[in-house]
Design an enzyme around this catalytic site. Sequence first.
Site, short mmCIF file in Angstrom:
data_model
loop_
_atom_site.label_atom_id
_atom_site.label_comp_id
_atom_site.label_asym_id
_atom_site.label_seq_id
_atom_site.Cartn_x
_atom_site.Cartn_y
_atom_site.Cartn_z
N ASP A 161 55.48 54.51 14.87
CA ASP A 161 54.95 54.58 13.41
C ASP A 161 54.26 56.06 13.21
OD1 ASP A 161 54.82 53.56 10.54
OD2 ASP A 161 52.68 53.45 10.97
N ARG A 168 57.85 62.28 8.24
CA ARG A 168 58.16 61.96 6.86
C ARG A 168 57.28 62.61 5.91
NH1 ARG A 168 56.80 55.86 6.68
NH2 ARG A 168 57.36 56.28 4.76
N LYS A 187 52.80 47.68 12.22
CA LYS A 187 51.30 47.55 12.68
C LYS A 187 50.94 46.14 12.40
CE LYS A 187 50.19 50.97 10.02
NZ LYS A 187 51.37 51.62 9.36
#
Length: 443
Positions: A161, A168, A187
């Site tokens: 992530d 991103r 998460k």
Amino acid sequence: MHAADIITKKRNGEELSENEIAWLIQAYTDDKLPDYQMAAWLMAVFFRGMTDRETAALTMAMANSGEQVDLSQVPGIKVDKHSTGGVADTTTLVLAPLVAAAGVPVAKMSGRGLGFTGGTIDKLEAIPGFKATLERQEFIANLQQYGIAVTGQSAAIAPADGKLYSLRDVTATVESIPLIASSIMSKKIASGADKIVLDVKVGNGAFMKTRADAVILAEAMVNIGRLVGRETVAILTNMDQPLGMAIGNSLEVKEAIELLSGRGTAALKEVCLELGSQMLVLGGQAKTPADGRRLLTNLIDNRQALAKFGEFITAQQGDSAILQDTGKLPQAGFVQKVTAPCQGYITAVNAAQIGYAAMRLGAGREYKGQTIDVAAGIQMQCRLGQYVSCGQPLAIIYTNDKSKLKQADEILQQAIEIKEQPTVIPPLIIGLVDKNGFHDRLE
């Protein structure tokens, strides 16, 4: 498998298999996939979207990319809470001891603030001596003994992530519902939660600006929870003005103490009771949200929640004397009032601008790793709909850098709108999303 084939498949709008997604995420985590190929895949997802099954598979692939916290040694149902971020969002400082006092174990891995959104770990570190980084066994031991433990987010939790978010951020693919939802939920799942309560913020101080977008995000996350076996409930709450009256780390700790002492901001208390009642239902300590609300209110009134907060602080080596004397918290060297330029009604309070002003005072970070001033921040003196006289204080600003006072004052003057006629105050609790869909509280 070949990355180009997976990219092509998603580019063409086809559904990827669980194995394809797992392979792609693991390859990227292991540095076996270049940024340019992952960026191409992210852009394909941005335009083509993902099905619920794909989003759940992406979530679990990211959760499985690193360590998984095993809380099975701790009795009871562990319920985690996550906020999508806001201004003066002091809910975790209140909710953690409040829900723990009600008998639901609260195990949280929290992050630091970035931009105008505050971080729970920064707030806790405003408490003298507080230890915000716990070893795994220390974390579990505290949870077993006290029913509450909070530690900084480990880099080993869902490392995919972290890598994906950085990419991103520089490839214009942040605003994708499947990517946002899987980022948050990965998460939470890797952190060991049995069940999850989400606070999805809506408004000018939130990531989701409209109710429609917030509902879509909430439904995506609740669906992920359903598909991976983690029951999830999302509450949509308004962020068109700061939730509490305090923005800044030391100031927010003080406000949490006031609320747990039976005082504090009505709006902050309402959101805490709403989220907390859902946590108690999921955690098996209340049959209905109304029952949960009554229990939580009693725990505030009889000060058991405040006592649990002190117990939690002491367990993590902090100075619990702050509960009796908040003057022991870090204090700012410079204090200045921001006053109303005219009389009238407060018709707009731009939460994002106020959060930015607090950041400029030193309370937040403009970039990762930046040192913050835990004493800096803003104490609001007004709320939407309130009538103010000319010269009446709108806010009080705190900093240890005198040169920052003028800019913060100017930002606040622009953020708070005063007009002759009052405005309609938006509802604080907008709705709820559970396994049965969206329930509108406004109808």
